[in-house]
Design a protein around this motif. Structure first.
Motif, PDB file in Angstrom:
ATOM      1  N   ALA A 181     -11.596  18.475  -4.744  1.00  0.00           N
ATOM      2  CA  ALA A 181     -11.709  18.066  -6.145  1.00  0.00           C
ATOM      3  C   ALA A 181     -10.970  16.749  -6.395  1.00  0.00           C
ATOM      4  O   ALA A 181     -11.442  15.891  -7.148  1.00  0.00           O
ATOM      5  CB  ALA A 181     -11.172  19.161  -7.062  1.00  0.00           C
ATOM      6  N   VAL A 182      -9.798  16.587  -5.760  1.00  0.00           N
ATOM      7  CA  VAL A 182      -9.036  15.344  -5.927  1.00  0.00           C
ATOM      8  C   VAL A 182      -9.800  14.174  -5.332  1.00  0.00           C
ATOM      9  O   VAL A 182      -9.889  13.091  -5.934  1.00  0.00           O
ATOM     10  CB  VAL A 182      -7.642  15.478  -5.275  1.00  0.00           C
ATOM     11  CG1 VAL A 182      -6.932  14.122  -5.231  1.00  0.00           C
ATOM     12  CG2 VAL A 182      -6.797  16.482  -6.045  1.00  0.00           C
ATOM     13  N   LEU A 183     -10.363  14.352  -4.143  1.00  0.00           N
ATOM     14  CA  LEU A 183     -11.140  13.283  -3.518  1.00  0.00           C
ATOM     15  C   LEU A 183     -12.372  12.954  -4.358  1.00  0.00           C
ATOM     16  O   LEU A 183     -12.723  11.769  -4.521  1.00  0.00           O
ATOM     17  CB  LEU A 183     -11.534  13.687  -2.108  1.00  0.00           C
ATOM     18  CG  LEU A 183     -10.367  13.873  -1.126  1.00  0.00           C
ATOM     19  CD1 LEU A 183     -10.866  14.450   0.193  1.00  0.00           C
ATOM     20  CD2 LEU A 183      -9.627  12.564  -0.887  1.00  0.00           C
ATOM     21  N   GLY A 216       0.842  -1.184   0.000  1.00  0.00           N
ATOM     22  CA  GLY A 216       0.000   0.000   0.000  1.00  0.00           C
ATOM     23  C   GLY A 216       0.880   1.237   0.000  1.00  0.00           C
ATOM     24  O   GLY A 216       2.109   1.153  -0.139  1.00  0.00           O
ATOM     25  N   GLN A 217       0.291   2.377   0.146  1.00  0.00           N
ATOM     26  CA  GLN A 217       1.005   3.656   0.281  1.00  0.00           C
ATOM     27  C   GLN A 217       0.153   4.599   1.123  1.00  0.00           C
ATOM     28  O   GLN A 217      -1.072   4.480   1.154  1.00  0.00           O
ATOM     29  CB  GLN A 217       1.233   4.327  -1.085  1.00  0.00           C
ATOM     30  CG  GLN A 217       2.236   3.679  -2.006  1.00  0.00           C
ATOM     31  CD  GLN A 217       2.154   4.290  -3.400  1.00  0.00           C
ATOM     32  OE1 GLN A 217       1.068   4.552  -3.912  1.00  0.00           O
ATOM     33  NE2 GLN A 217       3.301   4.491  -4.016  1.00  0.00           N
ATOM     34  N   GLU A 218       0.806   5.524   1.783  1.00  0.00           N
ATOM     35  CA  GLU A 218       0.120   6.676   2.371  1.00  0.00           C
ATOM     36  C   GLU A 218       0.465   7.859   1.477  1.00  0.00           C
ATOM     37  O   GLU A 218       1.585   8.380   1.516  1.00  0.00           O
ATOM     38  CB  GLU A 218       0.583   6.933   3.805  1.00  0.00           C
ATOM     39  CG  GLU A 218      -0.098   8.134   4.431  1.00  0.00           C
ATOM     40  CD  GLU A 218       0.461   8.485   5.811  1.00  0.00           C
ATOM     41  OE1 GLU A 218      -0.144   9.327   6.498  1.00  0.00           O
ATOM     42  OE2 GLU A 218       1.517   7.928   6.186  1.00  0.00           O
ATOM     43  N   ILE A 219      -0.476   8.267   0.669  1.00  0.00           N
ATOM     44  CA  ILE A 219      -0.215   9.245  -0.382  1.00  0.00           C
ATOM     45  C   ILE A 219      -0.621  10.636   0.091  1.00  0.00           C
ATOM     46  O   ILE A 219      -1.790  10.883   0.395  1.00  0.00           O
ATOM     47  CB  ILE A 219      -0.982   8.887  -1.667  1.00  0.00           C
ATOM     48  CG1 ILE A 219      -0.604   7.464  -2.133  1.00  0.00           C
ATOM     49  CG2 ILE A 219      -0.704   9.909  -2.761  1.00  0.00           C
ATOM     50  CD1 ILE A 219      -1.450   6.954  -3.279  1.00  0.00           C
ATOM     51  N   ILE A 229      -5.080   8.275   1.914  1.00  0.00           N
ATOM     52  CA  ILE A 229      -4.717   9.648   1.567  1.00  0.00           C
ATOM     53  C   ILE A 229      -4.392  10.428   2.837  1.00  0.00           C
ATOM     54  O   ILE A 229      -5.153  10.416   3.803  1.00  0.00           O
ATOM     55  CB  ILE A 229      -5.862  10.354   0.814  1.00  0.00           C
ATOM     56  CG1 ILE A 229      -6.248   9.593  -0.448  1.00  0.00           C
ATOM     57  CG2 ILE A 229      -5.476  11.802   0.490  1.00  0.00           C
ATOM     58  CD1 ILE A 229      -5.168   9.554  -1.518  1.00  0.00           C
ATOM     59  N   GLU A 230      -3.262  11.124   2.805  1.00  0.00           N
ATOM     60  CA  GLU A 230      -2.879  11.992   3.917  1.00  0.00           C
ATOM     61  C   GLU A 230      -3.114  13.450   3.536  1.00  0.00           C
ATOM     62  O   GLU A 230      -2.715  13.891   2.451  1.00  0.00           O
ATOM     63  CB  GLU A 230      -1.409  11.794   4.277  1.00  0.00           C
ATOM     64  CG  GLU A 230      -0.957  12.660   5.446  1.00  0.00           C
ATOM     65  CD  GLU A 230       0.526  12.535   5.726  1.00  0.00           C
ATOM     66  OE1 GLU A 230       0.900  12.496   6.909  1.00  0.00           O
ATOM     67  OE2 GLU A 230       1.315  12.500   4.749  1.00  0.00           O
TER      68      GLU A 230
END
Length: 247
Positions: free
Chosen positions: A120-122, A78-81, A107-108
């Protein structure tokens, strides 16, 4: 028990710096009854840039430690982006990844100020079939100051994750108060460790769930664990528990 947020990759971000430190974290996870760990190194956060390929190559070292130690915990990518305007592009290009190839993406948000494009990104992620999980919103000062921001995001379908150390009070009484109030206001779906180091930033998952159980009842604690399972199994989270027992 499933942990959806932690930093266990060696010499990758601000997590362990040696196999010994990583081994201690994995042993700790197993000892706390955690069966599956979604590894989420920082991506696009300050100097931390950890593309998907690097996550896959680094996670092999953890597989080796688990095999050598005979541990029963499993690790997944995974990643914490850190939120940015190129997440969809990087998902398409294979630079970013969801949690273990589910539709959930961690998402951070910045701690001090929300960028003008964050909503907008979400929205874009949701419109493309992903479910954003906001990491530790209790640590985001604009949200802590105005919880209506988080309420709006939850109404859109965003999932939220509180950090275990916030709930246990390890990070101070203010973060604990904020995190517990977010749970009481039905704004938190899941608790995760955000573990970095076995001593300085440990897992603390059972202790946090004990606090949740004490403050809000068994149903709330079970719901948070069930939601972690749903994330891991790529199932839709459809319900939350709203209030303290007796309220």
């Amino acid at each position: 028990m499933i942990d959806i947020h932690n930093h266990l990759l060696i010499n990758t971000d601000d997590g362990p710096t040696s196999k010994t430190e990583a081994r201690d974290l994995l042993r700790q996870a197993e000892g706390q009854g955690i069966t599956d760990v979604m590894i989420t190194p920082h991506h696009h956060a300050g100097f931390h840039y950890t593309p998907k390929g690097k996550v896959f190559s680094k996670i092999e070292t953890l597989h080796g430690i688990i095999e050598a130690e005979g541990l029963s915990v499993n690790v997944h990518h995974g990643q914490e982006i850190r939120i940015n305007e190129h997440i969809m592009e990087e998902l398409r290009d294979g630079l970013s990844t969801t949690l273990n190839d589910t539709d959930y993406i961690l998402i951070e948000l910045p701690f001090d100020a929300l960028p003008p494009y964050y909503e907008a990104v979400l929205d874009e992620l949701i419109d493309n079939g992903y479910t954003p999980i906001i990491a530790h919103p209790e640590r985001c000062r604009p949200i802590a100051k105005d919880p209506a921001i988080l309420h709006t995001l939850v109404q859109k379908g965003v999932i939220t994750q509180v950090t275990a150390g916030s709930i246990t009070g390890d990070f101070g009484p203010e973060l604990q108060k904020t995190g517990l109030k977010m749970i009481e206001d039905n704004l938190i779906h899941v608790v995760a460790s955000d573990a970095h180091h076995a001593e300085n930033r440990p897992f603390r998952m059972p202790a946090a769930l004990d606090v949740v159980r004490s403050e809000f009842g068994e149903v709330q604690a079970e719901a948070m664990q069930e939601n972690a399972w749903k994330i891991f199994n790529d199932e839709k989270i459809t319900s939350m528990v709203a209030a303290k027992e007796g309220h």
